[in-house]
Design a protein around this motif. Sequence first.
Motif, PDB file in Angstrom:
ATOM      1  N   TYR A 216       0.795  -1.253   0.215  1.00 23.93           N
ATOM      2  CA  TYR A 216      -0.123  -0.140   0.075  1.00 23.93           C
ATOM      3  C   TYR A 216       1.070   1.232   0.038  1.00 23.93           C
ATOM      4  O   TYR A 216       1.675   1.397   0.828  1.00 23.93           O
ATOM      5  CB  TYR A 216      -1.004   0.029   1.264  1.00 23.93           C
ATOM      6  CG  TYR A 216      -1.793   1.294   1.374  1.00 23.93           C
ATOM      7  CD1 TYR A 216      -2.631   1.550   0.592  1.00 23.93           C
ATOM      8  CD2 TYR A 216      -1.247   2.185   2.436  1.00 23.93           C
ATOM      9  CE1 TYR A 216      -3.235   2.823   0.704  1.00 23.93           C
ATOM     10  CE2 TYR A 216      -1.766   3.473   2.429  1.00 23.93           C
ATOM     11  CZ  TYR A 216      -3.055   3.627   1.451  1.00 23.93           C
ATOM     12  OH  TYR A 216      -3.484   5.029   1.734  1.00 23.93           O
ATOM     13  N   TYR A 217       0.687   2.098  -0.888  1.00 25.06           N
ATOM     14  CA  TYR A 217       1.159   3.595  -1.010  1.00 25.06           C
ATOM     15  C   TYR A 217       0.455   4.397  -1.498  1.00 25.06           C
ATOM     16  O   TYR A 217      -0.572   4.010  -2.477  1.00 25.06           O
ATOM     17  CB  TYR A 217       2.609   3.327  -1.451  1.00 25.06           C
ATOM     18  CG  TYR A 217       2.846   2.794  -2.719  1.00 25.06           C
ATOM     19  CD1 TYR A 217       2.790   1.487  -3.085  1.00 25.06           C
ATOM     20  CD2 TYR A 217       2.991   3.412  -3.950  1.00 25.06           C
ATOM     21  CE1 TYR A 217       2.884   0.973  -4.236  1.00 25.06           C
ATOM     22  CE2 TYR A 217       3.229   3.286  -5.129  1.00 25.06           C
ATOM     23  CZ  TYR A 217       3.108   1.782  -5.478  1.00 25.06           C
ATOM     24  OH  TYR A 217       3.192   1.399  -6.583  1.00 25.06           O
ATOM     25  N   ASP A 218       0.749   5.572  -1.774  1.00 25.71           N
ATOM     26  CA  ASP A 218      -0.174   6.613  -2.217  1.00 25.71           C
ATOM     27  C   ASP A 218       0.056   6.456  -3.829  1.00 25.71           C
ATOM     28  O   ASP A 218       1.062   6.658  -4.259  1.00 25.71           O
ATOM     29  CB  ASP A 218       0.433   7.962  -1.825  1.00 25.71           C
ATOM     30  CG  ASP A 218      -0.421   9.204  -2.451  1.00 25.71           C
ATOM     31  OD1 ASP A 218      -1.749   8.879  -2.544  1.00 25.71           O
ATOM     32  OD2 ASP A 218       0.018  10.364  -2.830  1.00 25.71           O
TER      33      ASP A 218
ATOM     34  N   PRO B  43      14.107   2.032  10.284  1.00 27.12           N
ATOM     35  CA  PRO B  43      13.367   3.072  10.951  1.00 27.12           C
ATOM     36  C   PRO B  43      13.214   4.018   9.875  1.00 27.12           C
ATOM     37  O   PRO B  43      12.003   4.791  10.437  1.00 27.12           O
ATOM     38  CB  PRO B  43      14.361   3.667  12.138  1.00 27.12           C
ATOM     39  CG  PRO B  43      15.877   3.185  11.591  1.00 27.12           C
ATOM     40  CD  PRO B  43      15.628   1.920  10.973  1.00 27.12           C
ATOM     41  N   ARG B  44      13.810   3.857   8.736  1.00 23.51           N
ATOM     42  CA  ARG B  44      13.263   5.186   7.889  1.00 23.51           C
ATOM     43  C   ARG B  44      12.677   4.601   6.521  1.00 23.51           C
ATOM     44  O   ARG B  44      12.761   5.208   5.599  1.00 23.51           O
ATOM     45  CB  ARG B  44      14.718   5.916   7.468  1.00 23.51           C
ATOM     46  CG  ARG B  44      15.290   6.599   8.517  1.00 23.51           C
ATOM     47  CD  ARG B  44      16.133   7.646   8.471  1.00 23.51           C
ATOM     48  NE  ARG B  44      16.676   8.572   9.396  1.00 23.51           N
ATOM     49  CZ  ARG B  44      17.543   9.009   9.471  1.00 23.51           C
ATOM     50  NH1 ARG B  44      18.282   9.215   8.506  1.00 23.51           N
ATOM     51  NH2 ARG B  44      17.842   9.638  10.767  1.00 23.51           N
TER      52      ARG B  44
ATOM     53  N   HIS C  94       9.365   4.029   4.473  1.00 19.85           N
ATOM     54  CA  HIS C  94       8.147   4.597   4.501  1.00 19.85           C
ATOM     55  C   HIS C  94       7.060   3.463   4.311  1.00 19.85           C
ATOM     56  O   HIS C  94       6.127   3.633   5.203  1.00 19.85           O
ATOM     57  CB  HIS C  94       8.058   5.446   3.146  1.00 19.85           C
ATOM     58  CG  HIS C  94       9.088   6.779   3.200  1.00 19.85           C
ATOM     59  ND1 HIS C  94       8.963   7.648   2.532  1.00 19.85           N
ATOM     60  CD2 HIS C  94       9.965   7.185   4.201  1.00 19.85           C
ATOM     61  CE1 HIS C  94       9.742   8.702   2.652  1.00 19.85           C
ATOM     62  NE2 HIS C  94      10.232   8.367   3.793  1.00 19.85           N
TER      63      HIS C  94
ATOM     64  N   PHE D 264       6.441   1.194   6.012  1.00 18.00           N
ATOM     65  CA  PHE D 264       6.025   0.587   7.558  1.00 18.00           C
ATOM     66  C   PHE D 264       5.282   1.666   7.951  1.00 18.00           C
ATOM     67  O   PHE D 264       4.830   1.426   9.216  1.00 18.00           O
ATOM     68  CB  PHE D 264       7.265   0.106   8.254  1.00 18.00           C
ATOM     69  CG  PHE D 264       8.174  -0.891   7.752  1.00 18.00           C
ATOM     70  CD1 PHE D 264       7.332  -1.905   6.927  1.00 18.00           C
ATOM     71  CD2 PHE D 264       9.497  -1.007   7.535  1.00 18.00           C
ATOM     72  CE1 PHE D 264       7.982  -3.158   6.432  1.00 18.00           C
ATOM     73  CE2 PHE D 264      10.246  -2.097   7.062  1.00 18.00           C
ATOM     74  CZ  PHE D 264       9.510  -3.052   6.361  1.00 18.00           C
ATOM     75  N   SER D 265       5.239   2.759   7.463  1.00 15.46           N
ATOM     76  CA  SER D 265       4.172   3.814   8.216  1.00 15.46           C
ATOM     77  C   SER D 265       2.785   4.002   7.648  1.00 15.46           C
ATOM     78  O   SER D 265       1.989   4.414   8.154  1.00 15.46           O
ATOM     79  CB  SER D 265       4.749   5.290   7.813  1.00 15.46           C
ATOM     80  OG  SER D 265       4.645   5.534   6.437  1.00 15.46           O
TER      81      SER D 265
ATOM     82  N   ARG E 212       6.510   5.954  12.883  1.00 12.80           N
ATOM     83  CA  ARG E 212       6.125   5.924  11.471  1.00 12.80           C
ATOM     84  C   ARG E 212       5.530   7.139  11.118  1.00 12.80           C
ATOM     85  O   ARG E 212       5.707   7.465   9.732  1.00 12.80           O
ATOM     86  CB  ARG E 212       4.798   4.823  11.844  1.00 12.80           C
ATOM     87  CG  ARG E 212       5.263   3.701  11.876  1.00 12.80           C
ATOM     88  CD  ARG E 212       3.976   2.835  12.393  1.00 12.80           C
ATOM     89  NE  ARG E 212       2.938   2.786  11.500  1.00 12.80           N
ATOM     90  CZ  ARG E 212       1.749   2.274  11.609  1.00 12.80           C
ATOM     91  NH1 ARG E 212       1.282   1.965  12.829  1.00 12.80           N
ATOM     92  NH2 ARG E 212       0.655   2.512  10.594  1.00 12.80           N
TER      93      ARG E 212
ATOM     94  N   LEU F 172       8.574   9.074   9.641  1.00 10.80           N
ATOM     95  CA  LEU F 172       9.044   8.615   8.292  1.00 10.80           C
ATOM     96  C   LEU F 172       8.562   9.347   7.020  1.00 10.80           C
ATOM     97  O   LEU F 172       9.136   9.615   6.082  1.00 10.80           O
ATOM     98  CB  LEU F 172       8.406   7.102   8.051  1.00 10.80           C
ATOM     99  CG  LEU F 172       9.264   6.016   8.808  1.00 10.80           C
ATOM    100  CD1 LEU F 172       8.598   4.654   8.757  1.00 10.80           C
ATOM    101  CD2 LEU F 172      10.463   6.023   8.011  1.00 10.80           C
ATOM    102  N   ASN F 173       7.207   9.625   6.958  1.00 10.89           N
ATOM    103  CA  ASN F 173       6.680  10.266   6.064  1.00 10.89           C
ATOM    104  C   ASN F 173       6.600  11.743   5.887  1.00 10.89           C
ATOM    105  O   ASN F 173       6.102  12.296   4.940  1.00 10.89           O
ATOM    106  CB  ASN F 173       5.230   9.752   5.527  1.00 10.89           C
ATOM    107  CG  ASN F 173       5.280   8.686   5.123  1.00 10.89           C
ATOM    108  OD1 ASN F 173       6.029   8.341   4.243  1.00 10.89           O
ATOM    109  ND2 ASN F 173       4.050   7.946   4.910  1.00 10.89           N
TER     110      ASN F 173
ATOM    111  N   ASP G  88      -2.602   8.347  16.645  1.00 11.34           N
ATOM    112  CA  ASP G  88      -3.279   7.271  15.683  1.00 11.34           C
ATOM    113  C   ASP G  88      -4.111   7.796  14.613  1.00 11.34           C
ATOM    114  O   ASP G  88      -3.949   7.297  13.440  1.00 11.34           O
ATOM    115  CB  ASP G  88      -4.111   6.495  16.657  1.00 11.34           C
ATOM    116  CG  ASP G  88      -4.455   5.048  15.888  1.00 11.34           C
ATOM    117  OD1 ASP G  88      -3.762   4.425  15.416  1.00 11.34           O
ATOM    118  OD2 ASP G  88      -5.743   4.757  15.911  1.00 11.34           O
TER     119      ASP G  88
ATOM    120  N   GLN H 134      -2.663   9.929   7.126  1.00  3.63           N
ATOM    121  CA  GLN H 134      -1.447  10.485   6.218  1.00  3.63           C
ATOM    122  C   GLN H 134      -1.132   9.576   5.096  1.00  3.63           C
ATOM    123  O   GLN H 134      -1.552   8.451   5.089  1.00  3.63           O
ATOM    124  CB  GLN H 134       0.055  10.268   6.998  1.00  3.63           C
ATOM    125  CG  GLN H 134       0.343   9.001   7.333  1.00  3.63           C
ATOM    126  CD  GLN H 134       1.868   9.105   8.063  1.00  3.63           C
ATOM    127  OE1 GLN H 134       2.600  10.152   8.051  1.00  3.63           O
ATOM    128  NE2 GLN H 134       2.386   7.932   8.112  1.00  3.63           N
TER     129      GLN H 134
ATOM    130  N   VAL I 141       1.066   7.447   2.361  1.00  2.27           N
ATOM    131  CA  VAL I 141       2.319   6.562   2.420  1.00  2.27           C
ATOM    132  C   VAL I 141       3.081   6.706   1.155  1.00  2.27           C
ATOM    133  O   VAL I 141       2.231   6.516   0.169  1.00  2.27           O
ATOM    134  CB  VAL I 141       1.889   5.201   2.701  1.00  2.27           C
ATOM    135  CG1 VAL I 141       3.118   4.499   3.116  1.00  2.27           C
ATOM    136  CG2 VAL I 141       1.180   5.046   3.861  1.00  2.27           C
TER     137      VAL I 141
END
Lengths: 330, 266
Positions: free
Chosen positions: A234-236, A281-282, A284, A286-287, B229, B232-233, B256, B262, B264
């Motif tokens: 999933y992403y924009d 940690p960076r 994307h 996983f956000s 998280r 990151l973005n 949350d 947001q 991704v």
Amino acid sequence: MISNIYIEEEIIDHTRTRQILARFKNAEQIICTHYSEVFNPSAQNFRLQKNNPSLILAKKMNRFVHQAPDAYRIGPYHNYYFSHMMNCIYDCRYCFLQGMYRSAHYVLFVNYEDFITEIKTVASQHSEDVAFFSGYDCDSLALEPVTHFAKYFTPEILNIKNAYLELRTKSTQIRHLLDMSANPRCIVAFSISPEDVINKIEHKTPSLQKRIDAIKKLQNKGWTIGLRFDPIIYYDGYEQAYKNMFETIFSAIDTAALHSVSLGVFRMPDKFFKNLIKMHPREHIFSGPMESSNGMTSYKFDLENKMIFYCEQILLQYIPAKKYFRCLDA
Amino acid sequence: MRIITCALQCEAQAFIDHFSMKSILNHPFKIHQKNDILLIISGIGKLNMAAACAYVYAKFNNPVCSWLNIGICGARKKPIGSIFIANKVSADFSMLYGYPPLIIKTEIESSPLITVDQPTENYKNNNIYDMEAAGFYATCIKFTTTELVSCLKVVSDNEQQSIKNIDKNYVHELMGNALSSILTYFDQQNELLQEYQLEKQTPVYYHELTTAFHFTKTQQHQLKKALDRLTLNSNNDINIELNKYSNAKQVLQYLDNLLTLQKVKL
């Protein structure tokens, strides 16, 4: 490419060991008693090791073949998987291996003959067809020039009358397959992602076009191909990207000759996912909107369904429903 | 923090000079420092080395360190002055201490290393011999990840050159000649350390929020995860107005909601 090779004492004179060592004449050779001495210690960092993984040549002693989860069933077979190797030369950010293993070294079990013996035993326990999956703990073909895995296993499987072999791969290392006659009971299953996913998070893997070219070459030689769109990320802008990818691939290959096509979304045991987040940690991806349920991390339920529904709609314009399988949580 | 360990002053001196290090402690171990680099002199033997590593770790209380043990070694046929990195560390009676991962791409060759309790000229096979590495390795891997723990040894004695001929000046010269190669390795080790430190970074706003509100242990994990998280973005460009919230639960709920909204990026 490989600068250090650990070798278990017991297999130092194994033919396959000697062949591999001859290929890497400049690599440092380090003798160990058991691969676990190198691979298993707890104070290791997968991410750091990924900068320069070593090869470990080992002998697998037991439990060569495992029952595959029902969710991974592709076709009306009994399903098993086996791993001649642990870890992968690619560096896909979503890969569960980096959450599961402490070490990024590649462990190659050189006693292929023992795998085949157990595969024969398992196959003989069933009167129906049995599928054996390779590529669960590694990419089946990525190290083929070194391992000769497909070169050995593909003809061996043909000798077992009710056995099918699935080689799961992102690789274009298909020369050994092209050099032999197509095996009707071997499915070369390519993992496919949109080009931007490949570029951004499937590091070191062949491009979409190269994978398509490999599929076409194999189809031309009569090999049976499977397509695995798993995991969907999933992403924009994912909708357009996946739509474009389906168009690109299905306009290029012989769709009617496909063995099967499967879809699955990103999912991973919570423990592995936690390790992944720590490691990257960076990163994307996983956000995204994820949640944990029954010990597995995946996209939120509604989003997961939306993504699958969207991709299914498009996919079923290209292939018949009987060839389509959805991969669920294990 | 980057830590160099040696058994003897004469093994360390070239590095102390190169980095213009200042002596900061004489007892129980001599310690020199320059910026983020510490050099500790343990004395001879694996027990002294283990004690020195534990001491410096406890004293400086920095959980993210790289460790480099440098010194001299013996070997049967390896040339005097050649440098080796340990690929396997064991001790007398075949006691295995581990296989330091060889992650750094280097011209320095690797070799199995055996740590002995007494000086020896009974060199066997392709091994190198020292008196400290086992204590160093076994101790340091308790403090950090093995990729950041390395032993580099310079051959001082072999079949032709007896250990009896070794003196301080000879060792100082050997280590001085090896300095450049060891420093290159030390720099590469620092790159790995930087990469490792990224994993350990605390996300932006974490300290402010945990100071302003009481977060339970579970909530601290949830907070860290959510902040990780979110940042990151947004390239760290998030804005949390602390005075809008009265407890940890409200903060987590707000984060949350932000996460759900947001977009991704890949």
